[in-house]
Design a protein around this motif. Structure first.
Motif, PDB file in Angstrom:
ATOM      1  N   ALA A 176       0.829  -1.209   0.000  1.00 15.24           N
ATOM      2  CA  ALA A 176       0.000   0.000   0.000  1.00 15.24           C
ATOM      3  C   ALA A 176       0.862   1.257   0.000  1.00 15.24           C
ATOM      4  O   ALA A 176       0.527   2.257  -0.646  1.00 15.24           O
ATOM      5  N   GLU A 177       1.971   1.209   0.714  1.00 17.00           N
ATOM      6  CA  GLU A 177       2.873   2.361   0.742  1.00 17.00           C
ATOM      7  C   GLU A 177       3.449   2.648  -0.652  1.00 17.00           C
ATOM      8  O   GLU A 177       3.839   3.772  -0.927  1.00 17.00           O
ATOM      9  N   ARG A 178       3.493   1.638  -1.511  1.00 12.34           N
ATOM     10  CA  ARG A 178       3.981   1.811  -2.879  1.00 12.34           C
ATOM     11  C   ARG A 178       2.833   1.997  -3.875  1.00 12.34           C
ATOM     12  O   ARG A 178       3.049   2.028  -5.074  1.00 12.34           O
ATOM     13  N   GLY A 179       1.599   2.104  -3.359  1.00 16.26           N
ATOM     14  CA  GLY A 179       0.451   2.325  -4.228  1.00 16.26           C
ATOM     15  C   GLY A 179      -0.090   1.060  -4.864  1.00 16.26           C
ATOM     16  O   GLY A 179      -0.810   1.123  -5.861  1.00 16.26           O
ATOM     17  N   ILE A 180       0.236  -0.079  -4.295  1.00 15.61           N
ATOM     18  CA  ILE A 180      -0.251  -1.369  -4.804  1.00 15.61           C
ATOM     19  C   ILE A 180      -1.384  -1.814  -3.885  1.00 15.61           C
ATOM     20  O   ILE A 180      -1.159  -2.106  -2.724  1.00 15.61           O
ATOM     21  N   TRP A 181      -2.600  -1.838  -4.439  1.00 17.14           N
ATOM     22  CA  TRP A 181      -3.767  -2.110  -3.602  1.00 17.14           C
ATOM     23  C   TRP A 181      -4.380  -3.476  -3.838  1.00 17.14           C
ATOM     24  O   TRP A 181      -5.198  -3.920  -3.045  1.00 17.14           O
ATOM     25  N   LYS A 182      -4.023  -4.133  -4.928  1.00  9.26           N
ATOM     26  CA  LYS A 182      -4.625  -5.426  -5.253  1.00  9.26           C
ATOM     27  C   LYS A 182      -3.551  -6.485  -5.402  1.00  9.26           C
ATOM     28  O   LYS A 182      -2.462  -6.226  -5.920  1.00  9.26           O
ATOM     29  N   SER A 183      -3.891  -7.700  -4.987  1.00  7.36           N
ATOM     30  CA  SER A 183      -2.932  -8.796  -5.085  1.00  7.36           C
ATOM     31  C   SER A 183      -2.611  -9.123  -6.536  1.00  7.36           C
ATOM     32  O   SER A 183      -1.493  -9.529  -6.858  1.00  7.36           O
ATOM     33  N   THR A 184      -3.583  -8.919  -7.445  1.00 13.22           N
ATOM     34  CA  THR A 184      -3.324  -9.191  -8.854  1.00 13.22           C
ATOM     35  C   THR A 184      -2.267  -8.235  -9.410  1.00 13.22           C
ATOM     36  O   THR A 184      -1.436  -8.630 -10.233  1.00 13.22           O
ATOM     37  N   GLU A 185      -2.298  -7.004  -8.953  1.00 11.56           N
ATOM     38  CA  GLU A 185      -1.286  -6.037  -9.391  1.00 11.56           C
ATOM     39  C   GLU A 185       0.090  -6.420  -8.840  1.00 11.56           C
ATOM     40  O   GLU A 185       1.097  -6.373  -9.558  1.00 11.56           O
ATOM     41  N   MET A 186       0.128  -6.851  -7.606  1.00 15.66           N
ATOM     42  CA  MET A 186       1.382  -7.285  -6.996  1.00 15.66           C
ATOM     43  C   MET A 186       1.911  -8.520  -7.725  1.00 15.66           C
ATOM     44  O   MET A 186       3.104  -8.624  -8.001  1.00 15.66           O
ATOM     45  N   ARG A 187       1.024  -9.417  -8.046  1.00 10.62           N
ATOM     46  CA  ARG A 187       1.412 -10.646  -8.753  1.00 10.62           C
ATOM     47  C   ARG A 187       2.010 -10.312 -10.116  1.00 10.62           C
ATOM     48  O   ARG A 187       3.004 -10.896 -10.533  1.00 10.62           O
ATOM     49  N   ARG A 188       1.414  -9.340 -10.819  1.00 14.49           N
ATOM     50  CA  ARG A 188       1.936  -8.920 -12.118  1.00 14.49           C
ATOM     51  C   ARG A 188       3.327  -8.303 -11.977  1.00 14.49           C
ATOM     52  O   ARG A 188       4.235  -8.596 -12.750  1.00 14.49           O
ATOM     53  N   LEU A 189       3.527  -7.461 -10.959  1.00 12.20           N
ATOM     54  CA  LEU A 189       4.830  -6.839 -10.728  1.00 12.20           C
ATOM     55  C   LEU A 189       5.892  -7.886 -10.386  1.00 12.20           C
ATOM     56  O   LEU A 189       7.042  -7.786 -10.825  1.00 12.20           O
ATOM     57  N   LEU A 190       5.505  -8.888  -9.602  1.00 11.83           N
ATOM     58  CA  LEU A 190       6.437  -9.967  -9.272  1.00 11.83           C
ATOM     59  C   LEU A 190       6.803 -10.762 -10.523  1.00 11.83           C
ATOM     60  O   LEU A 190       7.963 -11.123 -10.713  1.00 11.83           O
ATOM     61  N   ALA A 191       5.818 -11.003 -11.390  1.00 14.17           N
ATOM     62  CA  ALA A 191       6.079 -11.730 -12.634  1.00 14.17           C
ATOM     63  C   ALA A 191       7.022 -10.927 -13.523  1.00 14.17           C
ATOM     64  O   ALA A 191       7.927 -11.481 -14.150  1.00 14.17           O
ATOM     65  N   ASP A 192       6.835  -9.609 -13.576  1.00 10.72           N
ATOM     66  CA  ASP A 192       7.724  -8.752 -14.362  1.00 10.72           C
ATOM     67  C   ASP A 192       9.156  -8.804 -13.838  1.00 10.72           C
ATOM     68  O   ASP A 192      10.110  -8.615 -14.591  1.00 10.72           O
ATOM     69  N   CYS A 231      11.044  -8.024  -1.993  1.00 11.41           N
ATOM     70  CA  CYS A 231      11.709  -6.825  -1.473  1.00 11.41           C
ATOM     71  C   CYS A 231      12.178  -5.925  -2.613  1.00 11.41           C
ATOM     72  O   CYS A 231      12.108  -4.699  -2.509  1.00 11.41           O
ATOM     73  N   PHE A 232      12.643  -6.523  -3.706  1.00  9.11           N
ATOM     74  CA  PHE A 232      13.060  -5.736  -4.865  1.00  9.11           C
ATOM     75  C   PHE A 232      11.877  -4.952  -5.427  1.00  9.11           C
ATOM     76  O   PHE A 232      11.977  -3.755  -5.697  1.00  9.11           O
ATOM     77  N   VAL A 233      10.747  -5.623  -5.597  1.00 10.05           N
ATOM     78  CA  VAL A 233       9.557  -4.982  -6.166  1.00 10.05           C
ATOM     79  C   VAL A 233       9.037  -3.874  -5.251  1.00 10.05           C
ATOM     80  O   VAL A 233       8.665  -2.797  -5.708  1.00 10.05           O
TER      81      VAL A 233
END
Length: 104
Positions: free
Chosen positions: A10-26, A56-58
């Motif tokens: 949330a502090e990085r503006g990521i509010w949904k797990s699907t968005e986090m999952r996409r960033l991790l995949a990237d 942690c990188f993401v």
């Protein structure tokens, strides 16, 4: 330990797990929807260090920001001294036929 993934996201503006999952995949970490849901909604019992490194990188954070120590929980798990609990000498279990002692 308390798992702090959602707050750090949330502090990085990521509010949904699907968005986090996409960033991790990237970043090179493919996570199943079920595993992402477990990481997002609760505290994992285990996590691979390689996965933690990518998370942690993401999130641009340190592992200590995701895993928060709870010393009071550790203290609560420590066994009390048997003498304090019973007010007498410690009871040592007998090995063998599992017979209990007669009442005093």
């Amino acid at each position: 330990m308390r798992w702090n993934l959602r707050l750090k996201a949330a502090e990085r503006g990521i509010w949904k797990s699907t968005e986090m999952r996409r960033l991790l995949a990237d970043a090179g970490l493919e996570i199943s929807a079920g595993k992402m849901s477990a990481l997002w909604t609760g505290t994992p019992t285990t996590i691979r260090l390689d996965d933690l490194d990518v998370i942690c990188f993401v999130l641009e954070c340190e592992p200590t920001e995701l895993l928060i120590r709870e010393p009071e929980q550790v203290e609560a798990r420590r066994p009390r001294k048997i003498q304090e609990a019973n007010g007498g000498p410690p009871v040592t279990p007998r090995l063998g036929r599992n017979k209990s002692l007669p009442p005093a």
